[in-house]
Design an enzyme around this catalytic site. Structure first.
Site, mmCIF file in Angstrom:
data_model
loop_
_atom_site.group_PDB
_atom_site.id
_atom_site.type_symbol
_atom_site.label_atom_id
_atom_site.label_comp_id
_atom_site.label_asym_id
_atom_site.label_seq_id
_atom_site.Cartn_x
_atom_site.Cartn_y
_atom_site.Cartn_z
ATOM 1 N N CYS A 301 0.842 -1.207 0.000
ATOM 2 C CA CYS A 301 0.000 0.000 0.000
ATOM 3 C C CYS A 301 0.873 1.251 0.000
ATOM 4 O O CYS A 301 0.509 2.268 -0.574
ATOM 5 C CB CYS A 301 -0.929 0.003 1.202
ATOM 6 S SG CYS A 301 -2.303 -1.119 1.005
ATOM 7 N N CYS A 454 12.832 3.386 -6.595
ATOM 8 C CA CYS A 454 11.378 3.562 -6.522
ATOM 9 C C CYS A 454 11.106 4.243 -5.183
ATOM 10 O O CYS A 454 11.945 4.990 -4.694
ATOM 11 C CB CYS A 454 10.655 2.222 -6.670
ATOM 12 S SG CYS A 454 11.023 1.042 -5.376
#
Ligand code: ZN
Length: 496
Positions: A301, A454
């Site tokens: 998430c 990332c």
């Protein structure tokens, strides 16, 4: 013949964001081959290097799990709908009795052993007491019950608040985090004044404000193989609200080993999953997903985002199941997998079967005690793994030093464009993970030294592994991602 294939949220980046696509084929194998030919980015997610369907991807025809049939040879009829259901991690009762409709709480069938209700409690729970399915005895069962919430986050928040309000006598909570501002969008047990406090302290205050009679037992530790059985022992129901795969498998295995039902919930972007695992007659999480996905393949998430209200909906399902298990009423979500799609506002229910060969709950279990779950999920190399696995990473500080030295490095950011808008490292090229296979050969040079990054390092690790398989030999993954870069090198940028 075209057949409709429903695409789950985590895989939609690879189907141009479509939630359903058509493919041609007479068997599941042919359909999936056609699907991956049309959407090549899906291939790495659905098949392993040997070309076999990955074990953390389940395929359903209509609502039937086909793993126990001949899977890829299974014929597809006109009008069938195929669903692909991968495991997602995000989020935090004694089974034989449940099957027989008997409650999971202590003192079942022995009304005298249940605690009495005071006059104030009778007034407090009056809307329950007039329900024949609850009544005085049911409310006393709730008072006697002990429910353990794993995580005081998005799922744990509504679960703990509602269970306390409903009169569950003991609520255990396992969490060692502090309240961060990015939690407040969904973790409604915490408020702005709680920023920086321990989640356990904050949650305990809220629970006590709702119901001072609730006994809150806090465990401010990282749940591990060393402490899980000790913590779980004595609880009637465990509510799994974790956000990572190692803890999911740990919670599952501990529940199966102790015979405690596990009200499972999971959330990702706009989609939720719920079921009840760990009962003697029903399947467990490992029956559904025997193996975890490789690290980085399924975003968390924190990486993929989550709609703030979603954990409220899924947590409510978990709390409802916990209460039903305690009361022994209704039809528990055992052997059923509920999928909630908030964008389409639709629930789907898939049938789950207990796997006789399941390593934990099958007839010949091979997992008879808790194992090293970090290693099981590939997050830590096995003790006998070759040395040097770390040489594929670079820390934020080392990276900065090399940039300052003027080293020529190609910086590839594999996040999504909306994340790149929030923060970035100067000079980086944006190639979202799903586009790496198509773009790397064209836009990157195999001889260059490449640093991939990332948000926290999971997706970029996957991209780095992929690039190495494509002949890029000098690929470094930025450990801890841009968040660590901001912490250690460039605190001027916002975090998310
Ligand atoms: Zn199982």
């Amino acid at each position: 013949m075209a057949t409709r294939i429903l695409i789950p949220t985590p895989l939609r980046p690879y189907t141009d964001r479509q939630d359903a696509v058509d493919a041609e084929g007479r068997t599941v194998g042919e359909l999936l081959a056609d699907l991956t030919a049309r959407h090549s980015g899906l291939k790495a997610h659905l098949y392993n290097d040997q070309g076999r369907l990955r074990s953390f991807v389940n395929v359903y025809i209509n609502d039937e799990d086909i793993r126990y049939l001949q899977k890829e040879q299974t014929p597809v009829k006109d009008g069938d709908t195929i669903s692909i259901i991968p495991s997602v991690a995000g989020g935090a009762p004694t089974s034989a009795e449940v099957a027989a409709g008997r409650p999971a709480s202590p003192g079942a069938g022995a009304g005298d052993a249940l605690p009495e209700l005071s006059n104030e409690e009778v007034r407090r729970y009056s809307r329950h007491l007039i329900l024949p399915e609850v009544g005085m005895e049911g409310q006393r069962r709730l008072k006697a019950a002990k429910v353990l919430c794993i995580g005081a986050g998005g799922l744990g928040s509504p679960v703990a608040l509602y269970l306390a309000a409903a009169g569950v006598g003991t609520i255990g909570m396992v969490d060692f985090d502090a309240v961060d501002i990015s939690n407040l969008q969904r973790q409604i047990i915490h408020g702005t004044p709680d920023l920086g406090r321990s989640k356990l302290a904050s949650a305990t205050d809220k629970i006590k404000a709702i119901n001072p009679r609730t006994d809150v037992k806090g465990y401010e530790v990282a749940l591990s193989s060393a402490n899980a059985l000790q913590i779980f022992e004595g609880y009637d129901v465990v509510v799994d609200g974790t956000d990572n795969f190692p803890t999911r498998y740990l919670v599952n295995d501990a529940c199966v080993l102790l015979g405690i039902p596990n009200a499972y919930g999971s959330i990702f972007r706009f989609e939720g999953q719920a079921s009840v695992f760990g009962t003697a007659e029903g399947p467990c999480y490992r029956c559904l997903y025997p193996e975890p996905p490789p690290p980085g393949l399924v975003p968390s998430c924190a990486e993929g985002g989550v709609l703030g209200v979603l954990p409220g909906m899924v947590g409510m399902i978990q709390a409802t199941e916990a209460i039903k298990l305690i009361l022994g009423v209704g039809e528990p979500l055992i052997g059923r997998f509920l999928i909630y799609d908030a964008l389409r506002m639709r629930f789907r229910e898939l049938k789950l079967r207990k796997d006789a060969d399941c390593p934990v709950c099958g007839t010949h279990p091979t997992v008879t005690k808790l194992i090293d779950y970090e290693q099981f999920c590939g997050l830590r190399p096995a003790a006998d793994a070759p040395a040097g696995a770390r040489a594929t990473e670079i820390t934020a500080v080392e990276f900065k030093q090399r940039l300052d030295r003027g080293d020529r490095l190609t910086i590839v950011d594999v996040r999504e464009p909306n994340e790149f808008q929030i923060n970035r490292i100067a000079g980086s090229i944006l190639i979202p993970l799903g586009e790496v296979p198509a773009r790397c050969a064209v836009e990157l040079n195999r001889d260059d030294e490449i640093v991939v990054l990332c948000k926290v390092g999971g997706r970029s690790a996957k991209a780095a592994d992929y690039l190495r398989t494509q002949g890029f030999t000098r690929v470094l993954n930025l450990r801890g991602g841009i968040l660590d870069w901001i912490d250690k090198v460039d605190p001027s940028q916002p975090k998310y």
